[in-house]
Design a protein around this motif. Structure first.
Motif, PDB file in Angstrom:
ATOM      1  N   CYS A 102       0.817  -1.222   0.000  1.00  0.00           N
ATOM      2  CA  CYS A 102       0.000   0.000   0.000  1.00  0.00           C
ATOM      3  C   CYS A 102       0.848   1.268   0.000  1.00  0.00           C
ATOM      4  CB  CYS A 102      -0.933   0.027   1.214  1.00  0.00           C
ATOM      5  SG  CYS A 102      -1.993  -1.437   1.356  1.00  0.00           S
ATOM      6  N   ALA A 103       1.888   1.272   0.912  1.00  0.00           N
ATOM      7  CA  ALA A 103       2.680   2.486   1.062  1.00  0.00           C
ATOM      8  C   ALA A 103       3.510   2.815  -0.163  1.00  0.00           C
ATOM      9  CB  ALA A 103       3.609   2.345   2.276  1.00  0.00           C
ATOM     10  N   SER A 104       3.618   1.891  -1.091  1.00  0.00           N
ATOM     11  CA  SER A 104       4.350   2.186  -2.319  1.00  0.00           C
ATOM     12  C   SER A 104       3.682   3.328  -3.074  1.00  0.00           C
ATOM     13  CB  SER A 104       4.413   0.933  -3.213  1.00  0.00           C
ATOM     14  OG  SER A 104       5.086  -0.126  -2.553  1.00  0.00           O
ATOM     15  N   CYS A 105       2.336   3.378  -2.992  1.00  0.00           N
ATOM     16  CA  CYS A 105       1.591   4.445  -3.672  1.00  0.00           C
ATOM     17  C   CYS A 105       1.021   5.472  -2.683  1.00  0.00           C
ATOM     18  CB  CYS A 105       0.445   3.863  -4.502  1.00  0.00           C
ATOM     19  SG  CYS A 105       0.998   2.764  -5.821  1.00  0.00           S
ATOM     20  N   HIS A 106       0.498   4.957  -1.564  1.00  0.00           N
ATOM     21  CA  HIS A 106      -0.156   5.843  -0.589  1.00  0.00           C
ATOM     22  C   HIS A 106       0.883   6.471   0.343  1.00  0.00           C
ATOM     23  CE1 HIS A 106      -4.286   4.892  -1.725  1.00  0.00           C
ATOM     24  NE2 HIS A 106      -3.872   3.631  -1.891  1.00  0.00           N
ATOM     25  N   SER A 107       1.768   7.253  -0.267  1.00  0.00           N
ATOM     26  CA  SER A 107       2.800   7.942   0.501  1.00  0.00           C
ATOM     27  C   SER A 107       2.586   9.447   0.486  1.00  0.00           C
ATOM     28  CB  SER A 107       4.173   7.635  -0.102  1.00  0.00           C
ATOM     29  OG  SER A 107       4.239   8.138  -1.432  1.00  0.00           O
ATOM     30  N   GLY A 108       1.575   9.890  -0.319  1.00  0.00           N
ATOM     31  CA  GLY A 108       1.329  11.317  -0.470  1.00  0.00           C
ATOM     32  C   GLY A 108       2.037  11.902  -1.685  1.00  0.00           C
ATOM     33  N   ALA A 109       2.911  11.096  -2.324  1.00  0.00           N
ATOM     34  CA  ALA A 109       3.672  11.595  -3.468  1.00  0.00           C
ATOM     35  C   ALA A 109       2.987  11.303  -4.787  1.00  0.00           C
ATOM     36  CB  ALA A 109       5.074  10.973  -3.460  1.00  0.00           C
ATOM     37  N   LYS A 142      -0.542   8.996   4.578  1.00  0.00           N
ATOM     38  CA  LYS A 142      -0.762   8.839   6.018  1.00  0.00           C
ATOM     39  C   LYS A 142      -0.934  10.222   6.668  1.00  0.00           C
ATOM     40  CE  LYS A 142       2.872   7.510   8.110  1.00  0.00           C
ATOM     41  NZ  LYS A 142       4.028   6.690   8.488  1.00  0.00           N
ATOM     42  N   PRO A 143      -1.959  10.413   7.573  1.00  0.00           N
ATOM     43  CA  PRO A 143      -2.154  11.711   8.239  1.00  0.00           C
ATOM     44  C   PRO A 143      -1.087  11.940   9.315  1.00  0.00           C
ATOM     45  CG  PRO A 143      -3.728  10.117   9.076  1.00  0.00           C
ATOM     46  CD  PRO A 143      -3.024   9.444   7.924  1.00  0.00           C
ATOM     47  N   THR A 144      -0.926  13.208   9.753  1.00  0.00           N
ATOM     48  CA  THR A 144       0.121  13.556  10.717  1.00  0.00           C
ATOM     49  C   THR A 144      -0.142  12.968  12.093  1.00  0.00           C
ATOM     50  OG1 THR A 144      -1.053  15.618  11.208  1.00  0.00           O
ATOM     51  CG2 THR A 144       0.672  15.706   9.530  1.00  0.00           C
ATOM     52  N   THR A 145      -1.400  12.627  12.415  1.00  0.00           N
ATOM     53  CA  THR A 145      -1.721  12.068  13.732  1.00  0.00           C
ATOM     54  C   THR A 145      -1.749  10.535  13.733  1.00  0.00           C
ATOM     55  OG1 THR A 145      -4.088  12.223  13.236  1.00  0.00           O
ATOM     56  CG2 THR A 145      -3.072  14.099  14.379  1.00  0.00           C
ATOM     57  N   HIS A 146      -1.232   9.967  12.702  1.00  0.00           N
ATOM     58  CA  HIS A 146      -1.205   8.507  12.626  1.00  0.00           C
ATOM     59  C   HIS A 146      -0.218   7.982  13.673  1.00  0.00           C
ATOM     60  CE1 HIS A 146      -0.686   4.463  10.964  1.00  0.00           C
ATOM     61  NE2 HIS A 146      -1.739   4.694  10.171  1.00  0.00           N
ATOM     62  N   VAL A 147      -0.537   6.860  14.345  1.00  0.00           N
ATOM     63  CA  VAL A 147       0.374   6.319  15.362  1.00  0.00           C
ATOM     64  C   VAL A 147       1.738   6.045  14.712  1.00  0.00           C
ATOM     65  CG1 VAL A 147      -1.420   5.344  16.830  1.00  0.00           C
ATOM     66  CG2 VAL A 147      -0.505   3.977  14.954  1.00  0.00           C
ATOM     67  N   PRO A 148       2.864   6.344  15.426  1.00  0.00           N
ATOM     68  CA  PRO A 148       4.211   6.186  14.845  1.00  0.00           C
ATOM     69  C   PRO A 148       4.683   4.719  14.863  1.00  0.00           C
ATOM     70  CG  PRO A 148       4.401   7.011  17.076  1.00  0.00           C
ATOM     71  CD  PRO A 148       2.928   6.935  16.789  1.00  0.00           C
ATOM     72  N   TYR A 149       4.012   3.875  14.110  1.00  0.00           N
ATOM     73  CA  TYR A 149       4.314   2.440  14.124  1.00  0.00           C
ATOM     74  C   TYR A 149       5.727   2.137  13.612  1.00  0.00           C
ATOM     75  CZ  TYR A 149       3.393   2.614   9.103  1.00  0.00           C
ATOM     76  OH  TYR A 149       3.438   2.919   7.774  1.00  0.00           O
ATOM     77  N   THR A 150       6.276   3.065  12.807  1.00  0.00           N
ATOM     78  CA  THR A 150       7.614   2.805  12.241  1.00  0.00           C
ATOM     79  C   THR A 150       8.702   2.888  13.302  1.00  0.00           C
ATOM     80  OG1 THR A 150       7.810   5.155  11.649  1.00  0.00           O
ATOM     81  CG2 THR A 150       6.966   3.643   9.959  1.00  0.00           C
ATOM     82  N   ALA A 151       8.358   3.466  14.497  1.00  0.00           N
ATOM     83  CA  ALA A 151       9.342   3.574  15.570  1.00  0.00           C
ATOM     84  C   ALA A 151       9.317   2.354  16.489  1.00  0.00           C
ATOM     85  CB  ALA A 151       9.092   4.839  16.384  1.00  0.00           C
ATOM     86  N   ASN A 165       3.428  -2.638   6.371  1.00  0.00           N
ATOM     87  CA  ASN A 165       2.752  -1.859   5.344  1.00  0.00           C
ATOM     88  C   ASN A 165       1.349  -1.526   5.831  1.00  0.00           C
ATOM     89  OD1 ASN A 165       1.595  -1.238   2.438  1.00  0.00           O
ATOM     90  ND2 ASN A 165       3.838  -1.432   2.274  1.00  0.00           N
ATOM     91  N   CYS A 166       0.659  -0.635   5.116  1.00  0.00           N
ATOM     92  CA  CYS A 166      -0.660  -0.163   5.540  1.00  0.00           C
ATOM     93  C   CYS A 166      -1.612  -1.317   5.833  1.00  0.00           C
ATOM     94  CB  CYS A 166      -1.284   0.730   4.463  1.00  0.00           C
ATOM     95  SG  CYS A 166      -0.226   2.123   3.998  1.00  0.00           S
ATOM     96  N   ASP A 167      -1.640  -2.342   4.917  1.00  0.00           N
ATOM     97  CA  ASP A 167      -2.629  -3.400   5.091  1.00  0.00           C
ATOM     98  C   ASP A 167      -2.230  -4.408   6.154  1.00  0.00           C
ATOM     99  OD1 ASP A 167      -0.532  -4.408   3.652  1.00  0.00           O
ATOM    100  OD2 ASP A 167      -1.739  -5.196   1.993  1.00  0.00           O
ATOM    101  N   GLY A 168      -1.133  -4.121   6.889  1.00  0.00           N
ATOM    102  CA  GLY A 168      -0.815  -4.939   8.044  1.00  0.00           C
ATOM    103  C   GLY A 168      -1.844  -4.720   9.134  1.00  0.00           C
ATOM    104  N   CYS A 169      -2.428  -3.495   9.171  1.00  0.00           N
ATOM    105  CA  CYS A 169      -3.464  -3.168  10.167  1.00  0.00           C
ATOM    106  C   CYS A 169      -4.808  -2.878   9.496  1.00  0.00           C
ATOM    107  CB  CYS A 169      -3.043  -1.956  10.993  1.00  0.00           C
ATOM    108  SG  CYS A 169      -1.556  -2.230  11.988  1.00  0.00           S
TER     109      CYS A 169
END
Length: 822
Positions: A385-392, A399-408, A416-420
Motif C-alpha cells: 500500500c505504502a508504495s503508492c499511498h505515501s502522499g507523493a 498517512k495523516p500527521t496524527t497517525h500512530v508512529p508504528y515505524t518507531a 505496510n498499511c494493510d498490516g493493520c
C-alpha cells in the motif's frame, strides 16, 4: 678440478737438510744428557710436518731411533703391507684403480674430500670406477643405455648431460624416458594428445622440442576443438573474451568450434552461426553490442527503451529490416514501456503511481491514456500500500500527521498499511494493530497520549512516578489489567532461592542437575525458568561429566544403551565422558577413542556390530569363518585397510577355494579380459600356482576347460592372455561340410602343441563347400603339409575339382578316401 702441488726444494736446501740431519744424530744424545732444548727445523729435511703429520709421534716414522733413510713419499706409510703402514690409515680395497701418487688427490689434513683429476682416464672407461661401489654410479632412475658415461657426461659434473645420441631409439617410445622423471616430459600445459600420439608424431628433432610438426592430423579433431583450444594449452589459442556467447543460446549451447568455423584448421575467420544453426530466439544473448562479430541494438530513440528480444520485431536472421509497431496485436503480455519511455514515445510521468512489473496495457487502452481501468488488481497490493499511498502520487492519499508512529516500534517498523487496515481498498477505517502484530515492547512510543487512536498513560497517583515502559508491568495488549513483579533489577547478587524455595515460589525440582554453590540467576532468566543460560561454565565440569550426564537429571542426557562398552576395556575402564568427547560441551558427536587412548587388544569388545559408533565385522565371505580378535589381522586403529592377509595353511585357504574371496568384491577377482572358463568347474589355482602374484607360476590347465570349445579362447579375442589364435593363412575349414561348426580339436588333438594335427575332412564330397582344390591347388598358400598340385596336372580339360577328376577318392577310383590320393 684442482691439483695439489708438492713442495719442491732446490739442491742446496737438500744438502743443508742432510748436514743438519747428520749433526742431529751426533748432538741429540748430548742434548738429552744436558737437558738443553733443541731448535731443530724439520722443514730442513725436505718433509714439512703439517696437519696430521704435525700431530704424529716421531717414532711412528723414525722406528728404532733411526733418522736417516726415512721415506718421504705417501705410499711407504699409507699403502697396505708396507714396513711403516702399521697403525696408519691405508688405501682401502675399494679404492679406485690409479697409478697416481697419493698426494695427487689427498691432502695431509684428512683423506676424505680427495680431489681426483681425470687427466689420463681412457675414454669409455668411466664405469670402471663409477659403478656404485668404488664411487657414485648410474642411478636406478637413469635412462636405459649401454653407452659409456662420457658419451653424455663431463668429468667436472654429471649435470647437465649433453650429447645423448638418439640413434637406435625405436619410434613411438620417446615417453619411455621423457616421462618427467628420467628426462624432460610433457608439461601440464601440453595440448591433450590422447594415447594414440607419441612424442615423435609432432616433435621431429632430438635436439629440441620446437618447432613441432603438428598439423591436426595426429589426433581426432572433428568435434573436439575445445579439447585444446580452451586457453589452457598455449600456443593453442582459446576463445577470446569478445567471442559471441553461443553457450547461452539453447540451440548452440553444446556446439563445438567447428560447428561454425568451417574453414579448416588454418584460420578461425569466416565463421557463420546462422548458416549452420536455425536460431529463432535469444537473439540479444549475442546481439547486445558487446561482441564485435554480432551487430548490437542501435543507439536511437526507438530502441533506447526496448528491453524485449530482438525477435519481437525482427523476424529474419539475414536482414534486420524495419519493423513496424502494430498496436492492434498488443495485449496484457505487451511491454508498452519498451517504447513508451518518454523518448521514443510518450512515457509515464514522474508522479505516476508505482506499477512494478505491470504493463501500461493493464490499466490503459491503446487509443488513449484515460480513462484508466485501475482497480487495485493490476499489481500486487498486499503489503504494498505504502508504495503508492505515501502522499507523493495523487490521487492516492497518504498517512495523516496524527497517525500512530508504528515505524518507531521494531515489530511494526517495516509494516505496510494493510498490516493493520484489513477492510480492503475501499476504506482506511477499522484498523487494528495488536490484533495483527505481537508487540511486547516500546508501548509508550504510541501510547503516549499524542495519538487519538492509542490510549495514553492515565494521570493518576499509581502511574505518576512510573518512568519505565508500559510493558514493564502490563503483559497483555488486550487488557491493561493486573501487573506482575518486575524482575528487571535482579542480578547475579540476588538470592533467588529466598523466594523460589518451593513454598513462596516455584523451587528447584529433585531432578535438577547438581549445581553446587551456583545461584539460580547464573543460569535462569527473570521471565521464565526456560530457556536457561546454562553453558557449562557455572560449575566445574572437567572430568565431571558423568556427575550430571548419568540419565538421572533430564534434560542432561545420559549414556545411550548403544554406547560402546568402554568400561569393559582395561585401558578406558575408568575414563570420564570428556576423555573421548573433546568437541566441548555443545555436542556429543565427534568423540574419538583411539585418538586419546592407546588400545592394542580387546577390539571385539566394542567392534562387535552391536554399537553403531564402532564398525563391526562385515558380513562377507572373507570374515565369515574368522573367530579371532580384530587385531589378529588389523594392525592400525586409524584404518581397517592396514591389513596383510597371508595365504598360509593356518589361514585355512584350501585347494579350489580362491574365488571364495577373489570375487572382485572381497578381494581382486577375475578381470573382464580373462580367458573364459566354465563357471563352477575351473578354479583359480588350477592354473595360477603362486600366492604372491597372479602372473607368476601360471600355466594353462586344459583339463579344467574340457567342456568349453577351443574357439571360445583361441578365437583371437584373448591373444593378449596367451591364447594363440588361428593364423591368417590357416586352411579355410569353412570349405568342409559343416566346417564352420567344427572346433579346433576336430584336427588338433594336443593341448600342448598345435603341430601333429590330423586333418578331419568331415566326409567332404568334393563339390561346392567341399571342393578339394580349395586347399590342394598348387596356387594356394595355406599352412599344412598337404600335397598341392594344379587341377590340370593329369588332364587339361573337364576338370572342376580333384575329387571329380575320376582319379581321386571319394568320387574317383584311386587312393584311400580323405587320407591318400593313390
Amino acid at each position: 678440478m684442482t691439483t695439489r702441488i708438492r713442495p719442491t726444494f732446490t739442491l742446496w736446501r737438500w744438502l743443508l737438510a742432510l748436514i743438519l740431519l747428520s749433526m742431529s744424530v751426533v748432538t741429540l744424545p748430548a742434548l738429552a744428557q744436558t737437558g738443553a732444548t733443541s731448535s731443530f727445523d724439520h722443514l730442513a729435511t725436505g718433509f714439512p710436518l703439517q696437519d696430521a703429520h704435525a700431530r704424529a709421534r716421531c717414532e711412528s716414522c723414525h722406528q728404532g731411533g733411526v733418522l736417516r733413510g726415512t721415506p718421504r713419499d705417501c705410499a711407504s706409510c699409507h699403502a697396505p703391507g708396507r714396513r711403516l703402514s702399521a697403525g696408519n690409515t691405508v688405501m682401502s680395497p675399494t679404492h679406485l684403480p690409479t697409478q697416481q701418487t697419493c698426494d695427487s688427490c689427498h691432502g695431509t689434513s684428512t683423506f676424505s674430500g680427495a680431489r681426483f683429476r681425470h687427466i689420463g682416464v681412457v675414454p669409455g672407461t668411466c664405469q670402471t670406477c663409477h659403478n656404485g661401489v668404488i664411487t657414485e654410479g648410474k642411478t636406478a632412475q637413469h635412462i636405459p643405455t649401454t653407452a659409456s658415461c662420457d658419451s653424455c657426461h663431463r668429468s667436472n659434473a654429471w649435470l647437465p648431460a649433453r650429447g645423448f645420441d638418439h640413434a637406435g631409439v625405436v619410434p613411438g617410445t620417446c615417453q619411455t624416458c621423457h616421462n618427467g622423471a628420467r628426462a624432460t616430459g610433457k608439461n601440464a600445459q601440453h595440448i591433450p594428445t590422447g594415447t594414440a600420439s607419441s612424442c615423435d608424431s609432432c616433435h621431429g628433432s632430438t635436439s629440441r622440442w620446437t618447432p613441432t610438426r603438428f598439423d591436426h592430423t595426429q589426433t581426432l579433431v572433428t568435434g573436439q576443438c575445445t579439447s585444446c583450444h580452451s586457453g589452457a594449452f598455449p600456443p593453442a589459442d582459446g576463445k577470446p573474451t569478445t567471442h559471441v556467447p553461443y553457450t547461452a543460446v539453447p540451440v548452440t549451447a553444446a556446439a563445438n568450434c567447428d560447428g561454425c568455423h568451417k574453414n579448416g584448421t588454418t584460420s578461425w575467420t569466416g565463421a557463420r552461426v546462422h548458416a549452420n544453426f536455425s536460431i529463432g530466439t535469444s537473439c540479444a544473448s549475442c546481439h547486445s553490442g558487446a561482441y564485435p562479430d554480432a551487430v548490437g541494438k542501435p543507439t536511437d530513440a526507438l530502441h533506447a527503451g526496448v528491453t524485449g528480444n530482438c525477435e519481437s520485431c525482427h523476424k529474419s536472421t539475414s536482414n534486420w529490416g524495419s519493423a513496424r509497431v502494430d498496436h492492434s496485436t498488443f495485449n496484457a503480455a505487451t511491454n508498452c514501456a519498451s517504447c513508451h519511455n518518454g523518448s521514443a514515445a510518450t512515457g509515464k510521468p514522474g508522479t505516476h503511481i508505482p506499477t512494478g512489473a505491470a504493463s501500461c496495457y493493464s490499466c490503459h487502452g491503446t487509443t488513449g491514456w484515460t480513462p484508466t481501468k485501475w482497480n487495485h488488481t493490476q499489481v500486487p497490493v498486499t503489503a504494498q500500500c505504502a508504495s503508492c499511498h505515501s502522499g507523493a502520487f495523487p490521487p492516492a492519499d497518504g498517512k495523516p500527521t496524527t497517525h500512530v508512529p508504528y515505524t518507531a516500534v521494531p515489530v511494526t517498523a517495516a509494516a505496510n498499511c494493510d498490516g493493520c487496515h484489513k477492510n480492503g481498498t475501499t476504506s482506511w477505517t477499522g484498523a487494528r494493530v495488536h490484533a495483527n502484530f505481537s508487540i511486547g515492547t516500546s508501548c509508550a512510543t504510541c501510547h503516549s497520549g499524542a495519538y487519538p487512536d492509542a490510549v495514553g498513560k492515565p494521570s493518576d497517583a499509581l502511574h505518576a512516578g512510573v518512568t519505565g515502559n508500559c510493558e514493564s508491568c502490563h503483559k497483555s495488549t488486550s487488557n491493561w489489567g493486573s501487573a506482575r513483579v518486575d524482575h528487571s533489577t535482579f542480578n547475579a547478587a540476588t538470592n533467588c532461592a529466598s523466594c523460589h524455595n518451593g513454598s513462596a515460589a516455584t523451587g528447584k525440582p529433585g531432578t535438577h542437575i547438581p549445581t553446587g554453590a551456583a545461584s539460580c540467576y547464573s543460569c535462569h532468566g527473570t521471565t521464565g525458568w526456560t530457556p536457561t543460560k546454562w553453558n557449562h561454565t557455572q560449575v566445574p565440569v572437567t572430568a565431571q561429566c558423568a556427575s550430571c550426564h548419568s540419565g538421572a537429571f533430564p534434560p542432561a542426557d545420559g549414556k545411550p544403551a548403544t554406547h560402546v562398552p568402554y568400561t569393559a576395556v582395561p585401558v578406558t575402564a575408568a575414563a570420564n565422558c570428556d576423555g573421548c568427547h573433546k568437541n566441548g560441551t555443545t555436542s556429543w558427536t565427534g568423540a574419538r577413542v583411539h585418538a586419546n587412548y592407546s588400545i592394542g587388544n580387546s577390539c571385539a569388545t566394542c567392534h562387535s556390530g552391536a554399537y553403531p559408533d564402532a564398525t563391526g565385522k562385515p558380513n562377507n565371505a572373507l570374515h565369515a569363518t574368522v573367530t579371532g580378535n580384530c587385531e589378529s589381522c588389523h594392525k592400525s586403529t586409524s584404518s581397517w585397510s592396514n591389513v596383510n592377509f597371508a595365504h598360509s595353511p593356518a589361514n585355512a585357504v584350501g585347494t579350489g577355494t580362491c574365488d571364495t574371496c577373489h570375487n572382485g568384491s572381497t578381494a581382486t577377482g577375475k578381470p573382464a579380459n580373462h580367458i573364459p572358463v566354465p563357471v563352477g568347474t575351473a578354479r583359480c589355482d588350477s592354473c595360477h600356482r603362486s600366492q604372491t602374484s597372479w602372473t607368476a607360476s601360471v600355466a594353462m590347465n586344459h583339463s579344467v576347460v574340457t567342456t568349453a570349445s577351443c574357439k571360445s579362447c583361441h578365437g583371437g579375442a584373448f591373444a593378449g592372455a596367451g591364447a594363440t589364435a588361428k593364423p591368417s593363412n590357416h586352411i579355410p575349414e569353412v570349405q568342409l561340410l559343416a566346417g564352420a561348426s567344427m572346433d579346433c580339436n576336430a584336427c588338433h588333438t594336443s593341448t600342448t602343441s598345435w603341430g601333429g594335427m590330423r586333418m578331419n575332412h568331415n566326409n567332404s564330397q568334393g563339390n561346392g563347400a567341399g571342393w578339394c582344390k580349395a586347399c590342394h591347388d598348387r596356387s594356394t598358400a595355406w599352412l599344412g603339409d598337404m600335397e598341392k598340385k594344379s587341377l590340370t596336372h593329369e588332364r587339361s580339360t573337364g576338370v572342376t575339382d580333384c575329387s571329380q577328376s575320376g582319379c581321386h577318392r571319394p568320387l574317383g577310383r584311386e587312393g584311400t578316401p580323405y587320407t591318400r590320393w593313390e
